[in-house]
Design a protein around this motif. Structure first.
Motif, short mmCIF file in Angstrom:
data_model
loop_
_atom_site.label_atom_id
_atom_site.label_comp_id
_atom_site.label_asym_id
_atom_site.label_seq_id
_atom_site.Cartn_x
_atom_site.Cartn_y
_atom_site.Cartn_z
N TYR A 252 6.31 0.33 -22.95
CA TYR A 252 7.55 1.07 -22.67
C TYR A 252 8.58 0.22 -21.94
O TYR A 252 9.76 0.24 -22.27
CB TYR A 252 7.21 2.30 -21.80
N PHE A 253 8.14 -0.51 -20.89
CA PHE A 253 9.10 -1.16 -19.99
C PHE A 253 9.13 -2.68 -20.12
O PHE A 253 9.78 -3.35 -19.33
CB PHE A 253 8.78 -0.79 -18.52
N GLY B 289 0.80 -1.23 0.00
CA GLY B 289 0.00 0.00 0.00
C GLY B 289 0.83 1.27 0.00
O GLY B 289 0.29 2.37 0.11
N LYS B 290 2.16 1.12 -0.14
CA LYS B 290 3.03 2.30 -0.19
C LYS B 290 2.93 2.94 -1.57
O LYS B 290 2.98 2.25 -2.58
CB LYS B 290 4.48 1.86 0.09
N VAL B 291 2.80 4.28 -1.60
CA VAL B 291 2.67 4.99 -2.88
C VAL B 291 4.03 5.05 -3.57
O VAL B 291 5.00 5.58 -3.01
CB VAL B 291 2.12 6.42 -2.66
N LEU B 292 4.11 4.48 -4.78
CA LEU B 292 5.36 4.55 -5.56
C LEU B 292 5.39 5.84 -6.38
O LEU B 292 6.42 6.49 -6.47
CB LEU B 292 5.45 3.34 -6.51
N ILE B 293 4.26 6.17 -7.00
CA ILE B 293 4.17 7.40 -7.80
C ILE B 293 2.70 7.78 -7.91
O ILE B 293 1.82 6.91 -7.86
CB ILE B 293 4.81 7.21 -9.20
N CYS B 294 2.42 9.06 -7.99
CA CYS B 294 1.02 9.49 -8.12
C CYS B 294 0.96 10.78 -8.92
O CYS B 294 1.97 11.47 -9.11
CB CYS B 294 0.38 9.70 -6.74
N ARG B 295 -0.22 11.09 -9.39
CA ARG B 295 -0.43 12.33 -10.15
C ARG B 295 -1.79 12.90 -9.78
O ARG B 295 -2.81 12.21 -9.89
CB ARG B 295 -0.36 12.03 -11.66
N ASN B 296 -1.79 14.14 -9.29
CA ASN B 296 -3.03 14.82 -8.90
C ASN B 296 -3.51 15.65 -10.10
O ASN B 296 -2.82 16.56 -10.53
CB ASN B 296 -2.76 15.72 -7.70
N GLU C 145 9.70 -2.74 -9.76
CA GLU C 145 11.06 -2.36 -10.16
C GLU C 145 11.07 -1.46 -11.39
O GLU C 145 11.81 -0.48 -11.46
CB GLU C 145 11.85 -3.65 -10.45
N SER C 146 10.20 -1.77 -12.38
CA SER C 146 10.20 -0.96 -13.61
C SER C 146 9.67 0.45 -13.35
O SER C 146 10.08 1.40 -14.02
CB SER C 146 9.41 -1.64 -14.73
N ILE C 147 8.77 0.61 -12.36
CA ILE C 147 8.30 1.95 -11.98
C ILE C 147 9.44 2.72 -11.32
O ILE C 147 9.72 3.88 -11.65
CB ILE C 147 7.08 1.87 -11.03
N GLN C 148 10.14 2.07 -10.38
CA GLN C 148 11.23 2.75 -9.65
C GLN C 148 12.39 3.12 -10.57
O GLN C 148 13.04 4.14 -10.37
CB GLN C 148 11.72 1.84 -8.51
N ASP C 149 12.64 2.29 -11.59
CA ASP C 149 13.76 2.56 -12.50
C ASP C 149 13.43 3.63 -13.54
O ASP C 149 14.32 4.11 -14.23
CB ASP C 149 14.16 1.27 -13.26
N ASN C 150 12.15 3.96 -13.68
CA ASN C 150 11.74 4.89 -14.76
C ASN C 150 10.81 5.99 -14.27
O ASN C 150 9.84 6.35 -14.93
CB ASN C 150 11.04 4.10 -15.88
#
Length: 424
Positions: free
Chosen positions: A94-95, A13-20, A101-106
């Protein structure tokens, strides 16, 4: 109304990336999502929409990620879910693999994509081919010439770039039909239908206009022709390039195609389908000693056709051991982790019959757990053949430069959800 914000979370449940996108929902609301999910899961009431106060979470799970959209309005849920699955599709393009891992690397590319995919909560440019023209994974190169947005994004034809050139102009058309069949233990077909798709590989210069003609019964009725075999297509879905108004008025499939590979349309044909590969099975269990299996497979299609890479999957008891096989063709192997015998036949001509016998030992101690009766499933592919009889009657290619182009058509029938129940 659409989404307020999009979040990508890991399994904890940790947020890796978000967009408001709209700013009308507190971003801290996402902290309640995981607790709600676990609470509903424990109660056996898990649903695709979770609510906390007046905030709604619409979510999907992919690999080891949760993709969550938040909204506090009566939003169009089907639009949001289509968009979340589109995000998965674009990120995978794309990935290659979409996972934590692919979110954190990009991070930078992901953020740029989230910026372009949606604007103020509404889906915008979602075609990965177009996005790849101006969002690259090569890092930020300070080249002024490349800083402008491709005209494709603002064109009336947003799915195709201008100025495409090929030495040889060709278009490849694949008509692929999957057969779904359920046969009961008495040999009666309980349900059957055909799910088809027409896929294109377009290698054409310029901005060509294509017109595709099928043996569509509604079209033949409109034009007063009633010759030859026709098909009734249901649940027809088109790529965005097809002019729907034209199709609705005179059933003409007219479009400017995307470059490269794309799915032009999909359809369903609700008809009684004779199983193309018929399976008869006798499964005898002798308690505390052995299981004897006899499976006969028969090709119920034209003799000129050949089914390739046929797999007959026969379920066996979970406590079976010491397998022995005898086949009239192909090879059989035991897959203990799936409790299956897989009988593989590389080439299965129409009208032929083949036999497979299997013998398994059973332990002397009876397994207390009552096991179900999983069905026999079959996988196959038959080239140059469609079970519905759908045909590409013509493909007209019109381009202002007047070049000659070659259309190539290929037909494939394959198994979809193909199940035959057993008595054992």
């Amino acid at each position: 109304m659409s989404a307020s914000a999009i979040f990508v979370l890991d399994l904890k449940g940790k947020v890796l990336i978000c967009r408001n996108y709209k700013g009308d929902v507190d971003m801290a609301e996402i902290d309640h999502f995981m607790n709600l999910l676990m609470q509903h899961e424990e109660e056996g009431l898990l649903s695709p929409v979770l609510s906390h106060g007046n905030v709604h979470f619409m979510w999907i799970k992919h690999s080891n990620l949760y993709l969550v959209a938040t909204t506090n309005k009566n939003s169009n849920a089907s639009l949001i879910y289509s968009f979340l699955y589109k995000i998965v599709e674009v990120f995978t393009e794309y990935f290659k693999e979409l996972e934590e891992e692919s979110i954190q690397d990009n991070f930078v590319v992901v953020y740029e994509l989230l910026d372009e995919l949606m604007d103020f909560g509404f889906p915008q440019t979602t075609d990965s081919k177009i996005l790849q023209e101006y969002i690259t994974q090569e890092g930020a190169k300070l080249e002024v010439a490349k800083s402008k947005v491709p005209t494709t994004v603002t064109n009336a034809v947003s799915w195709r770039s201008e100025g495409i050139k090929y030495k040889k102009n060709e278009v490849f058309i694949d008509v692929i039909e999957s057969i779904n069949v359920l046969v009961n233990a008495n040999g009666s077909v309980m349900s059957s239908d055909i799910v088809g798709s027409i896929k294109l590989k377009t290698m054409l210069s310029g901005m060509p206009e294509l017109r595709l003609g099928l043996n569509d019964r509604v079209l033949f009725a409109l034009t007063g022709r009633d010759k030859g075999k026709t098909v009734v297509m249901e649940d027809v879905k088109f790529h965005q390039c097809v002019r729907l108004s034209r199709f609705e008025s005179d059933r003409t499939i007219s479009f400017i195609p995307p470059d490269g590979e794309s799915e032009l349309m999909s359809y369903r044909i609700n008809t009684h389908v004779k199983p193309l590969i018929w399976i008869e099975s006798v499964i005898e269990k002798f308690s505390h000693s052995r299981v004897e299996i006899m499976v006969k497979a028969k090709g119920q299609f034209k003799k000129q056709s050949v089914a390739n890479n046929v797999e007959v999957r026969v379920p066996v008891p979970s406590d079976a051991d010491s397998p022995k096989f005898k086949t009239s063709t192909g090879s059989a192997k035991y897959v203990p982790e799936k409790n299956l015998v897989v009988w593989t036949i590389k080439s299965f001509p129409g009208g032929k019959e083949f036999l497979m016998r299997a013998h398994f030992g059973l332990p002397s101690v009876e397994n207390d757990e009552a096991e179900g009766k999983p069905p026999i499933t079959v996988k196959f592919e038959i080239p140059y053949f469609t079970v519905s009889g759908i045909q590409v009657r013509y493909m007209k290619i019109i381009e202002k430069s007047g070049y000659q182009a070659l259309p190539w058509v290929r037909y494939i029938t394959q198994s979809g959800d193909y199940q035959l129940r057993t008595n054992a």
